[in-house]
Enzyme design. Structure first.
Site, short mmCIF file in Angstrom:
data_model
loop_
_atom_site.label_atom_id
_atom_site.label_comp_id
_atom_site.label_asym_id
_atom_site.label_seq_id
_atom_site.Cartn_x
_atom_site.Cartn_y
_atom_site.Cartn_z
N LYS A 173 25.16 33.09 37.51
CA LYS A 173 25.61 33.28 36.12
C LYS A 173 27.11 32.99 36.07
O LYS A 173 27.92 33.79 36.51
CB LYS A 173 25.33 34.73 35.68
CG LYS A 173 25.08 34.91 34.21
CD LYS A 173 26.24 35.06 33.26
CE LYS A 173 27.44 35.83 33.46
NZ LYS A 173 28.59 35.25 32.70
N GLU A 248 34.85 40.82 44.74
CA GLU A 248 36.25 40.38 44.88
C GLU A 248 36.87 40.55 43.51
O GLU A 248 36.36 40.00 42.53
CB GLU A 248 36.35 38.92 45.34
CG GLU A 248 35.92 38.67 46.78
CD GLU A 248 36.80 39.37 47.81
OE1 GLU A 248 37.91 39.81 47.48
OE2 GLU A 248 36.34 39.49 48.96
N CYS A 282 43.82 35.20 41.49
CA CYS A 282 43.73 36.58 41.99
C CYS A 282 44.81 36.82 43.02
O CYS A 282 45.22 37.96 43.24
CB CYS A 282 42.36 36.83 42.59
SG CYS A 282 41.88 35.55 43.73
N GLU A 383 47.61 44.44 37.07
CA GLU A 383 47.41 42.98 37.12
C GLU A 383 47.66 42.39 35.73
O GLU A 383 47.07 42.85 34.75
CB GLU A 383 45.99 42.65 37.57
CG GLU A 383 45.78 41.15 37.73
CD GLU A 383 44.36 40.80 38.17
OE1 GLU A 383 43.41 41.19 37.48
OE2 GLU A 383 44.22 40.10 39.20
P1 NAD Z 1 35.50 39.19 34.20
O1 NAD Z 1 35.25 40.43 34.98
O2 NAD Z 1 35.75 39.31 32.77
O3 NAD Z 1 34.25 38.20 34.36
C1 NAD Z 1 33.80 37.74 35.61
C2 NAD Z 1 32.32 37.43 35.53
O4 NAD Z 1 31.63 38.67 35.40
C3 NAD Z 1 31.92 36.60 34.30
O5 NAD Z 1 30.90 35.70 34.66
C4 NAD Z 1 31.41 37.65 33.34
O6 NAD Z 1 30.50 37.13 32.41
C5 NAD Z 1 30.74 38.61 34.30
N1 NAD Z 1 30.58 39.99 33.83
C6 NAD Z 1 31.41 40.71 33.06
N2 NAD Z 1 30.90 41.97 32.86
C7 NAD Z 1 29.73 42.03 33.54
C8 NAD Z 1 28.75 43.04 33.73
N3 NAD Z 1 28.86 44.24 33.18
N4 NAD Z 1 27.68 42.74 34.50
C9 NAD Z 1 27.54 41.54 35.09
N5 NAD Z 1 28.44 40.54 34.92
C10 NAD Z 1 29.53 40.78 34.17
O7 NAD Z 1 36.69 38.41 34.95
P2 NAD Z 1 37.37 37.02 34.51
O8 NAD Z 1 38.28 37.28 33.35
O9 NAD Z 1 36.34 35.95 34.40
O10 NAD Z 1 38.25 36.68 35.80
C11 NAD Z 1 39.53 37.18 36.01
C12 NAD Z 1 39.53 38.30 37.04
O11 NAD Z 1 38.89 37.85 38.22
C13 NAD Z 1 40.90 38.74 37.45
O12 NAD Z 1 40.96 40.14 37.52
C14 NAD Z 1 41.06 38.16 38.84
O13 NAD Z 1 41.95 38.85 39.67
C15 NAD Z 1 39.67 38.21 39.34
N6 NAD Z 1 39.46 37.25 40.40
C16 NAD Z 1 39.38 37.73 41.68
C17 NAD Z 1 39.22 36.84 42.74
C18 NAD Z 1 39.13 37.35 44.14
O14 NAD Z 1 38.63 36.63 44.99
N7 NAD Z 1 39.61 38.55 44.43
C19 NAD Z 1 39.14 35.47 42.49
C20 NAD Z 1 39.24 35.03 41.18
C21 NAD Z 1 39.39 35.93 40.14
#
Ligand code: NAD
Length: 494
Positions: A173, A248, A282, A383
């Site tokens: 997804k 992550e 990240c 963050e």
């Molecule tokens: P987000 O949490 O909004 O979304 C990430 C994914 O999770 C999306 O596909 C979203 O649709 C899904 N999602 C959201 N709520 C959910 C739920 N309740 N159940 C299942 N799926 C759900 O994050 P984003 O805005 O897409 O990405 C930015 C964040 O990601 C930042 O905090 C960044 O630090 C983090 N990030 C971490 C890493 C790492 O490796 N540590 C890498 C890249 C990004």
């Protein structure tokens, strides 16, 4: 571009009619893709297809699975320019980084293809005669993969290739900001020969289909990359279900600059770490902890250099920094800039949302530098995920390390110093999953595990082989084989 779900080897419409758009963040008048806002029934179909395909896929010899990934790597090389441009159009990072995103997927394809011929277990001597002991890796089953938008091909590739080489089948997804990049990757895997049902993709909202997918009774394990809020919610839900989950999440990464550092080198590292991908990594460097002896000098160097960076569409050669991915991120970052001002930090450059080329149709924010930030300010703790960097003063290495460690996150950190004793102590004492010496906080390579500590992740790293992704996407089975023809008792027979 119209995206469909990919289920059971076919590109199919979702059951409902609803769709969503992914927009070009450099000019939101341009729609990059329309994708289905899928429903629970679509998830049921995808999970069902993955479950049906599992029996055959798990028994395909891993080197044969590796050959498919090897072909995918070749196709990615062929398509690198096209997919790299798509990354830039759909999420905004500059083209060199869009191409880097695809290169990471290429590297991962070849690395995991090779794992198909390694994937070691162990054979060790038994304490009893005519008996042996071995362990080998088995897949977990059907895995659900949830990804963010900031590395729209690299992060899905980390997860999908690792899951597939271990013999799992996948329901993926992707983020709703980058469905076109996700579809491009899935198409390449289909072209490479991944059998029907082994890889499935369902587009839609995280809260609705994402959460339904990860808690689905026929899913065996979940890998999630995204925000802390969403990741911690999944940790709560899946912990109760006893379902393996790799998360992550966020970061609050820092670079220490000691008074003996090469300041020009450190400046390049800070610019790259803080403003690369518009700070939306990240591992982005959002804090710089600077020794008091060089605090004013370095602050001035950084402010001047940041002010010289050119904002614009990432496809243009003259652009140094692209837009934020969407309006929500744009507003969030501007809110944090206001928080910094209200907290009394000194804004030395940037700080505004701007129109580029007379157009207010993109989500651009000036590269922003705050100095005189104290370690407990919100802008030094939370963050931000945008082009904003805070400079914090320290008196010595011990204080610098304490400042870096004193946040809830533990993903990446860096130190610039010419003294090997100083950098060795930092390597030992920084509490982050990744430490860089005389390099920025970004730039991980796929052959090493990638993972954050504490609130940054669950401790199941991505990438790498043993000690990395293979340890999450497979589980060890131990076999004792007794060929003595009599009852032998471990610990008792001597
Ligand atoms: P987000 O949490 O909004 O979304 C990430 C994914 O999770 C999306 O596909 C979203 O649709 C899904 N999602 C959201 N709520 C959910 C739920 N309740 N159940 C299942 N799926 C759900 O994050 P984003 O805005 O897409 O990405 C930015 C964040 O990601 C930042 O905090 C960044 O630090 C983090 N990030 C971490 C890493 C790492 O490796 N540590 C890498 C890249 C990004």
């Amino acid at each position: 571009m119209l995206i469909r779900n990919f289920i059971g080897g076919k590109w199919v419409n979702a059951k409902g009619e609803k769709t969503f758009s992914s927009l070009n963040p450099a000019d939101i008048r341009l729609t990059v893709a329309e994708a289905p806002l899928s429903e629970q029934e679509d998830v049921d179909l995808a999970v069902g297809a993955a479950r049906d395909a599992l029996a055959k896929w798990r028994l395909m010899p891993a080197p044969r699975r590796g050959e498919i990934l090897f072909r995918a790597g070749g196709l990615l090389i062929r398509e690198k320019q096209r997919v790299g441009e798509l990354v830039t159009e759909e999420m905004g990072k500059v083209l060199a980084e869009g191409l880097g995103d695809v290169q990471e997927a290429i590297d991962m394809a070849f690395y995991m293809a090779g794992e198909g011929r390694r994937m070691q277990g162990e054979t060790v001597p038994s304490e009893l005669p005519d008996k042996d002991c071995k362990s080998f890796r088995e897949p977990l089953g059907v895995v659900a993969l949830i990804t963010p938008w900031n590395f729209p091909t690299a992060i899905p590739a980390w997860k999908i290739f690792s899951a597939l080489i271990c013999g799992n089948t996948v329901v993926f997804k992707p983020s709703s900001d980058t469905p076109a990049c996700a579809a491009a990757l899935v198409q390449i895997l289909e072209d490479a020969g991944v059998p029907p049902g082994v890889l499935n993709m369902v587009c839609g909202s995280g809260a609705d289909v994402g959460e339904y997918l990860v808690t689905h009774p026929l899913v065996d394990a979940v890998s999630f990359t995204g925000s802390c809020a969403a990741g911690e919610r999944l940790e709560g839900l899946l912990g109760r279900m006893h379902r393996p989950l790799a998360t992550e999440m966020g970061g609050k990464n820092a670079i220490i600059i000691m008074d003996d550092a090469d300041l020009s080198l450190a400046l390049e590292g800070v610019l790259w770490g803080a403003f690369g991908t518009s700070g939306q990594r990240c591992t982005a460097a959002s804090r710089v902890v600077v020794h008091e002896k060089i605090f004013d000098t370095f602050g001035e160097m950084l402010a001047n250099a940041a002010a010289g960076l050119r904002l614009g569409n990432g496809l243009h050669k003259t652009t140094d920094v692209g837009p934020l991915v969407n309006e929500q991120q744009y507003k969030k970052v501007l809110d944090y800039i206001q928080v910094g001002i209200d907290e009394g930090a000194k804004l030395v450059t940037g700080g505004r949302g701007v129109s580029v080329g007379g157009s207010v149709n993109g989500f651009f924010i000036e590269p922003t530098v705050f100095t005189h930030v104290t370690p407990t300010m919100r802008i030094a703790q939370e963050e931000i995920f945008g082009p904003v960097v805070s400079i914090i003063k320290c008196v010595n290495l011990d204080e610098a390390i304490k400042i870096v460690n004193d946040v809830p996150f533990g993903l990446s950190s860096a130190i610039y110093s010419r003294d090997v004793n100083t950098t060795a102590r930092a390597e030992r004492d920084l509490k982050t999953g990744i430490v860089y010496v005389n390099a920025s906080t970004i730039g991980a390579e796929i052959q090493m595990p990638f993972g954050g500590w504490r609130h940054s992740g669950s401790g199941h790293p991505e990438a790498g082989g043993r000690g990395g992704a293979l340890d999450f996407y497979s589980r060890m089975k131990v076999v004792y084989r007794d060929y003595s023809g009599r009852l032998q008792k471990a610990q008792i027979d001597k």
